[in-house]
Design a protein around this motif. Sequence first.
Motif, PDB file in Angstrom:
ATOM      1  N   GLU A 523      -6.414 -58.099   5.052  1.00  0.00           N
ATOM      2  CA  GLU A 523      -7.273 -58.432   6.188  1.00  0.00           C
ATOM      3  C   GLU A 523      -8.250 -57.288   6.486  1.00  0.00           C
ATOM      4  O   GLU A 523      -7.882 -56.113   6.424  1.00  0.00           O
ATOM      5  N   GLN A 562     -18.457 -55.517   1.647  1.00  0.00           N
ATOM      6  CA  GLN A 562     -17.239 -54.715   1.456  1.00  0.00           C
ATOM      7  C   GLN A 562     -16.799 -54.742  -0.010  1.00  0.00           C
ATOM      8  O   GLN A 562     -16.284 -53.760  -0.530  1.00  0.00           O
TER       9      GLN A 562
ATOM     10  N   SER B 105      -1.835 -58.109   3.432  1.00  0.00           N
ATOM     11  CA  SER B 105      -1.422 -57.420   4.653  1.00  0.00           C
ATOM     12  C   SER B 105      -2.384 -57.734   5.781  1.00  0.00           C
ATOM     13  O   SER B 105      -3.505 -58.175   5.548  1.00  0.00           O
ATOM     14  N   ARG B 106      -1.918 -57.489   6.966  1.00  0.00           N
ATOM     15  CA  ARG B 106      -2.769 -57.576   8.142  1.00  0.00           C
ATOM     16  C   ARG B 106      -3.482 -56.257   8.351  1.00  0.00           C
ATOM     17  O   ARG B 106      -2.997 -55.211   7.922  1.00  0.00           O
ATOM     18  N   HIS B 107      -4.575 -56.344   9.053  1.00  0.00           N
ATOM     19  CA  HIS B 107      -5.353 -55.152   9.375  1.00  0.00           C
ATOM     20  C   HIS B 107      -4.556 -54.278  10.347  1.00  0.00           C
ATOM     21  O   HIS B 107      -3.841 -54.806  11.201  1.00  0.00           O
ATOM     22  N   VAL B 109      -5.398 -52.767  12.940  1.00  0.00           N
ATOM     23  CA  VAL B 109      -5.681 -53.071  14.354  1.00  0.00           C
ATOM     24  C   VAL B 109      -4.988 -54.369  14.760  1.00  0.00           C
ATOM     25  O   VAL B 109      -4.441 -54.487  15.855  1.00  0.00           O
ATOM     26  N   THR B 110      -4.987 -55.364  13.841  1.00  0.00           N
ATOM     27  CA  THR B 110      -4.267 -56.611  14.135  1.00  0.00           C
ATOM     28  C   THR B 110      -2.779 -56.328  14.328  1.00  0.00           C
ATOM     29  O   THR B 110      -2.134 -56.905  15.206  1.00  0.00           O
ATOM     30  N   LEU B 333     -11.740 -48.252  10.080  1.00  0.00           N
ATOM     31  CA  LEU B 333     -11.173 -49.517  10.524  1.00  0.00           C
ATOM     32  C   LEU B 333     -12.157 -50.678  10.403  1.00  0.00           C
ATOM     33  O   LEU B 333     -11.771 -51.830  10.537  1.00  0.00           O
ATOM     34  N   GLY B 336     -13.708 -52.184   4.287  1.00  0.00           N
ATOM     35  CA  GLY B 336     -12.797 -53.008   3.507  1.00  0.00           C
ATOM     36  C   GLY B 336     -12.359 -52.306   2.241  1.00  0.00           C
ATOM     37  O   GLY B 336     -12.100 -52.947   1.230  1.00  0.00           O
ATOM     38  N   LEU B 341      -6.895 -50.153   2.784  1.00  0.00           N
ATOM     39  CA  LEU B 341      -6.105 -51.302   3.251  1.00  0.00           C
ATOM     40  C   LEU B 341      -4.736 -51.350   2.579  1.00  0.00           C
ATOM     41  O   LEU B 341      -3.759 -51.780   3.186  1.00  0.00           O
TER      42      LEU B 341
END
Lengths: 791, 349
Positions: A523, A562, B105-107, B109-110, B333, B336, B341
């Motif tokens: 994400e 990105q 995966s999630r970010h 911040v998430t 943050l 990408g 990440l």
Amino acid sequence: MKASRTWLEAFLRRPLDAREMAEHLGMLGAPVDAIESVGAELAAFVVAEVTDVRPHPDADKLRLTTVDDGSGTPLTVVCGAPNVSAGHKYPFARLGTTMPDGLVIERRKIRGHASEGMLCSARELGLGTDHDGIYTLDTDAAPGTPLLEVLALGDDRLEIDVTPNRADLLGHKGIARELAIAYAAPFRLPAIPGEADLDLPAPARYADEAMVGGVRLAIVDRAGCGRFLAAVIRGVRVGPSPDWLVERLESVGSRSINNIVDVTNYVMLELNQPMHAYDAATLAGPAVMARAARSGGEALVTLDGVTRTVPEGTLVIADAERAIGIAGVMGGEATEVGEGTTDVFLECAWFDPRRIRASRRALNLPTDASQRFERGTDRWGAVDAFRRAVRMIVTVAGGTVDGTTVDCFPAPVHPPRIFLRPSRVAQVLGVELSWTEIERCLVAIGATVVSKPDDGRIAVDVPGWRPDLVAEIDLVEEIARVHGYQNIPTELRPFRPGLRPDDAGWEAAERVRTGLAAMGMREVMTMSMRRDLTATGPAILNPVSAELSHLRSALIPALIEQVEHNWAAHTRDVRLFEVGTTFRARAGARPDEALHAAFVLTGARQPGHWRDGEAAAHDRWDARWAFERLVALADPTAAVQVEGDRWVAVRGDGTPIGWCDELEADSPPWAAPLFGGEMRVAVAASEPPRFVPLPHHPAVARDLALLLGAGRTVAEVVALLETRGGKLALESVAVVDEFRGPGLPDGRRSVALRLVFRATDRTLTDAEVDKAIGRLVSMLERELDVTLRSA
Amino acid sequence: MVDAIDLGALRARLARVGTLDLPALEAEEIAVLGRKQGELTARLKALASIPVEARREAGAALNALKGEFEAAFAARRAELVAGRKSAERASVDLTMPGRARWVGSRHPVTLVIDEIVAIFRGLGFSVALGPEVETEELNFHALNFPPDHPAMDMHDTLYLDQGGAGTERLLLRTHTSPVQIRTMREGPPPHRVVIPGMVYRNDPFDPSHAPAFSQVEGLAIDEGITFVDLKATLAHFARRFLGADTRVRFRPSFFPFTEPSAEMDVGCLLCGGAGCPPCKGTGWMEILGCGMVHEQVLRNCDLDPERWTGWAFGMGPQRIAMLRYGLPDIRLLYGGDMRFLNQFGGLAG
């Protein structure tokens, strides 16, 4: 706000520790962002004793001295100061010491003799402007003692973060009041050293016009200028300020200008009352008035030497002819107090905070004065500040007050009176405080409790320096603050849960995030503002930069960027997704906001493994599956269809809500193809899946190789099989192979399908399945011209 | 009567089980325990024909013997299988890497937002959301920002270019607080909502600032809610979020929409309270702003402040993520980079 520890010590008459003060002020709501140690640049200097002085053989004005710096080794130091003499002590910079001006003391030869350090003058130490040779120390300290232990010049400068509601903390007195609360100690104004014996009666009260020392004073704009105190002081000697005044100003980083201006700055920093002194001889009329700038604006050269045009309506100070200052912001150059000034006109006023804010914004000219007037100064305390300034001017610059001082107060008002119910204090704070404690807290901030509780409330007169206190709740906050937040209990008490369900949009976003992460994608959270040449997204009126000129209308462009960044870092395998808000401009209406989800895929399908070698790169069929998963997660009511040469997601009502395709990007030669898709996320709550009973009877699978003519799609074949096959116990159809090439008749291609049959009530026989296949095959041939390859 | 000699023969066969190879073992299992021809099976069947008084003793002996055979067969089988496996493994280098699969995966911040939201949901809060484009009324006026007040300077606002159209001035919300107003105007209390969302400020990117960032706010409105509830709930949150022994303190502060207002500090996440440059040597770190909902805000939502009281808080997940994961620059943050990440769960790649 910069505050000086020693200045505050003068208020509280006790030594204070900077860190401890910072702690207390923080717990009272005025956090200290930084503590700067003033004098820290002198930490390396030591006391040294000169034991011998002899003439320099090659230079008349230089001497050779022998210096004891406490190290045990006598040092030879070349000194040019006439006042150096044996047996005295001086500040000494050893080799390697950095001077306040940045110069590093090194061993060097002066006229043929090496100097092993430097004896310093006060000026070289940054301690004033005394030119008369080196600084003779009157001390018993042994050679080698750090200089800072001998000179009482250490101070600490506190950088206080003052919240917008607290006007009073922009003066040392306000800060001292807070410290007095913390230390439960009294405080009072520091004495003025050498204060002149001056009989200074209270200023004479007038409404909006008065004569002061021969100058006509008028408040023309009564809304903008609520009070104007003035004095004319004649026969002053403008010059340098005494050391104590210079040091006070410098302790908070304010530069000394001359004794008159320094007094106004001192009083501002002490009592939060900005003032302005004019050269009375330059005033046309002579007159001074507070009025709005005339139509078309007025030009004026301000103290910083800049010619400014003051917009019409701005509050200005003017003489009989022209504007001579922007009220509450900055004075004018033409009436500035300078070396030739002998007569001073002193202004001490209260201006409407909104007017000063408007001036500051219109001219983009924030100043120490405007900052204070904007928050609101003490219009009642102005009298004391004014009288203090007059006394200080006469003390440091001489002169006499011409006639009486005046106080124009067109519409006198009193500070507000607020009624406070202790029951309300308990209702908000959750703790019962005693009358005594409530009164203690209010008195500590300078309020007056004017009646005793009888009908469950008390009357409180708010101090003039707290324009932020206007309602009962403001006093409740003050009580909590002075009582101490740490003294209010922290116990979890029963509560009622909220009644509303979670927002469906949140659940939808979480569902999509979980699903896409489970597919091996990472994400990202890209910037939701970007340049948008198509202007599909709403434009921003005052963008942060040209690159952030619009709100995004789609997620994919940022994801492609990105991927390109990853390629630039030589990362080939990239799988990203984002779930976020997108915007669409609508003429004359609020933009549409929609939750979108998007993904990009490029590079290896899986990490390489030594048994298998490198994995193949993602192709369009990986992308199609990812898109189907996305659609299932984001809007289960939508279906994936082919549109032209790409896939789209379409709702039951025909609305297209997403797409998937190979993407164009700025790719290096070694990059794999890039695919991506984006769709709108349906925020309606999704239906839970319904259980289908597990089958009891075995299935029969048969593979069929079918020949499809040009233009015939598998979807048509499968759809036909699925619609008609249900009656024939056909459970599912899967594509297992495709073959194209020579040997197949007239441009046809071969597609292998696996058909699975199952009956819910019995085990199917081969004969039954053969019969079903026969019927389906003949139906395909008849309706779609699709034939069996083997036939 | 059970034949003692016969049993002796069977016992001899039992003793040899430990020497059999796998095919012989399987044959012997059938020969002894097989359901049709098994020798022991046959003897057990034959029990029916002997007199009742002798049957009990003979049966017990035969069943015991059957158990011994079963155990011997199982032990020999396990021994043979283990031997074969270890022979196989001797030729394999088990230190060779496994076959990896991409992991998603999630970010970061998430992750932080989800964790905060989960804790508050456990405290009876539900999630509320609102639009990112807002009116001045909801972003400022309803929240008691006086027009032309220095408090407005705390929020450097981005406005939409409406091209002169539309009567209401539109802006990018500077905080998620407008959702508090929307919540209070939507229905009667009690309210208990947690509000995650993106907010905007006219701040250029630098290592610790971004022009758009996330916020999580919360709002609790009911009868009888006090400053004690605010302190207790947020301290409870801090200990759930950062660890049971987290130190918490509240300091007075100022926000136009709360009064009394406070900042909540927690013991520095980096130095644990000893003092370090990021906490300016204080040992404390500011983690959220909070306060009792301002009377005027309640009135602006048609709630009588004499009856309803409440509290609210707001915090910045990016800042918390930076502290938690040790990030030197907030801009990481917004990118990408897979190398970044990949550090948030899963295998490299």
